[in-house]
Design a protein around this motif. Sequence first.
Motif, PDB file in Angstrom:
ATOM      1  N   GLN A 191       0.833  -1.205   0.000  1.00 56.73           N
ATOM      2  CA  GLN A 191       0.000   0.000   0.000  1.00 56.73           C
ATOM      3  C   GLN A 191       0.870   1.259   0.000  1.00 56.73           C
ATOM      4  OE1 GLN A 191      -2.351  -1.109   3.506  1.00 56.73           O
ATOM      5  NE2 GLN A 191      -4.201  -0.957   2.245  1.00 56.73           N
ATOM      6  N   GLN A 196      -7.190   6.139  -3.229  1.00 51.01           N
ATOM      7  CA  GLN A 196      -7.261   5.952  -1.781  1.00 51.01           C
ATOM      8  C   GLN A 196      -8.582   5.311  -1.362  1.00 51.01           C
ATOM      9  OE1 GLN A 196      -5.834   8.992   0.881  1.00 51.01           O
ATOM     10  NE2 GLN A 196      -4.985  10.166  -0.812  1.00 51.01           N
ATOM     11  N   LEU A 197      -9.679   5.725  -1.984  1.00 52.11           N
ATOM     12  CA  LEU A 197     -10.979   5.199  -1.608  1.00 52.11           C
ATOM     13  C   LEU A 197     -11.179   3.757  -2.071  1.00 52.11           C
ATOM     14  CD1 LEU A 197     -13.312   8.253  -2.350  1.00 52.11           C
ATOM     15  CD2 LEU A 197     -12.865   7.240  -0.111  1.00 52.11           C
ATOM     16  N   SER A 198     -10.836   3.473  -3.336  1.00 53.99           N
ATOM     17  CA  SER A 198     -11.195   2.204  -3.948  1.00 53.99           C
ATOM     18  C   SER A 198     -10.111   1.132  -3.832  1.00 53.99           C
ATOM     19  CB  SER A 198     -11.528   2.420  -5.436  1.00 53.99           C
ATOM     20  OG  SER A 198     -12.559   3.363  -5.587  1.00 53.99           O
ATOM     21  N   VAL A 199      -8.834   1.527  -3.777  1.00 53.84           N
ATOM     22  CA  VAL A 199      -7.736   0.552  -3.777  1.00 53.84           C
ATOM     23  C   VAL A 199      -7.094   0.443  -2.397  1.00 53.84           C
ATOM     24  CG1 VAL A 199      -5.530  -0.100  -4.830  1.00 53.84           C
ATOM     25  CG2 VAL A 199      -7.297   1.023  -6.218  1.00 53.84           C
ATOM     26  N   ASN A 221      -8.374   1.697   0.414  1.00 48.43           N
ATOM     27  CA  ASN A 221      -9.419   1.551   1.434  1.00 48.43           C
ATOM     28  C   ASN A 221      -9.248   2.507   2.619  1.00 48.43           C
ATOM     29  OD1 ASN A 221     -10.698  -0.645   0.047  1.00 48.43           O
ATOM     30  ND2 ASN A 221      -9.093  -2.006   0.822  1.00 48.43           N
ATOM     31  N   PRO A 244     -10.672   5.098   5.000  1.00 51.39           N
ATOM     32  CA  PRO A 244     -12.074   5.372   5.367  1.00 51.39           C
ATOM     33  C   PRO A 244     -12.436   6.837   5.157  1.00 51.39           C
ATOM     34  CG  PRO A 244     -10.728   5.160   7.337  1.00 51.39           C
ATOM     35  CD  PRO A 244      -9.849   4.784   6.181  1.00 51.39           C
ATOM     36  N   SER A 245     -13.741   7.081   5.054  1.00 49.79           N
ATOM     37  CA  SER A 245     -14.254   8.443   4.942  1.00 49.79           C
ATOM     38  C   SER A 245     -14.776   8.874   6.312  1.00 49.79           C
ATOM     39  CB  SER A 245     -15.387   8.470   3.911  1.00 49.79           C
ATOM     40  OG  SER A 245     -15.919   9.745   3.764  1.00 49.79           O
ATOM     41  N   GLN A 296     -18.384   5.788 -10.724  1.00 51.05           N
ATOM     42  CA  GLN A 296     -18.293   5.284  -9.354  1.00 51.05           C
ATOM     43  C   GLN A 296     -19.541   5.620  -8.557  1.00 51.05           C
ATOM     44  OE1 GLN A 296     -14.628   6.928  -7.839  1.00 51.05           O
ATOM     45  NE2 GLN A 296     -13.395   5.237  -8.621  1.00 51.05           N
TER      46      GLN A 296
END
Length: 261
Positions: A5, A35-38, A40, A42-43, A258
């Motif tokens: 990562q 960052q969001l999809s690969v 992971n 968090p938001s 998306q």
Amino acid sequence: MSWWQGLLGFVSGLLIAVVTAPVGVSGAVFLLPVQLSVLNVPSPAVTPTNLLFNVVATPGALLRYRERGHLGGPLTRLLVLGTLPGVVVGALVRVFLLPGPQVFRLLVALLLLPLGLWLWLRTLRPPRHPGAPDGPSPRGVTALAVAVGVVGGMYGIGGGSLLGPILAGRGVPVATVAPAALASTFVTSIAGALTYAVLALTASGDIAPDWALGLLCGLGGLIGGYLGAHLQPRLPETGLRLLLGTLAIALACLYALQALS
């Protein structure tokens, strides 16, 4: 965070910044889906992580622009004056009112798709009256910067991806827009990251940035941004405008897919 990562974050930051720095975009807006999809992230922690990327990455490009004497000037001051308070407001909205990523993706798509198409049209079919004054008024630039600062504070995208197409579409040369937009991104990202750090002490949830990942992505962006800014004088103005429009359209399509999936 695993080693792969961290490596992916570093390489992604480097490659994205090489492409985006010549047109005044930090690359955070393209790093966000990675960052969001690969990775992971968090938001809403992904937002301050992106702001941390901006803080570390943009000095590379800014250093190169400064070496050529292109950094500073009235446009930079106007953008900073507007985006700085806007990013603080955007951070508050993001944490307390709008934590989910779906609305963000639709918002960015709706903003960037017409901007990109408009910039392409303005580049391929310039105005018939070249004697007309180019660029928005100082008051218009400041108002635009405030709005972009709010969006940037909400989603950690810096603002160059929005400021660049709008200002270039209004006739401001990309060589002038790029360093000003990046300088604004740098200053407002510092303010935004500090705001999220304070909010993380008082609010619940994943608000603090992923420090290790943000720093590694930023180091890649630091190198890539310097290289991208070095390439800018070798690219024609028409090519830079089309590149900026293409980046805006590509990102709009990506986020729309998306958001609807």
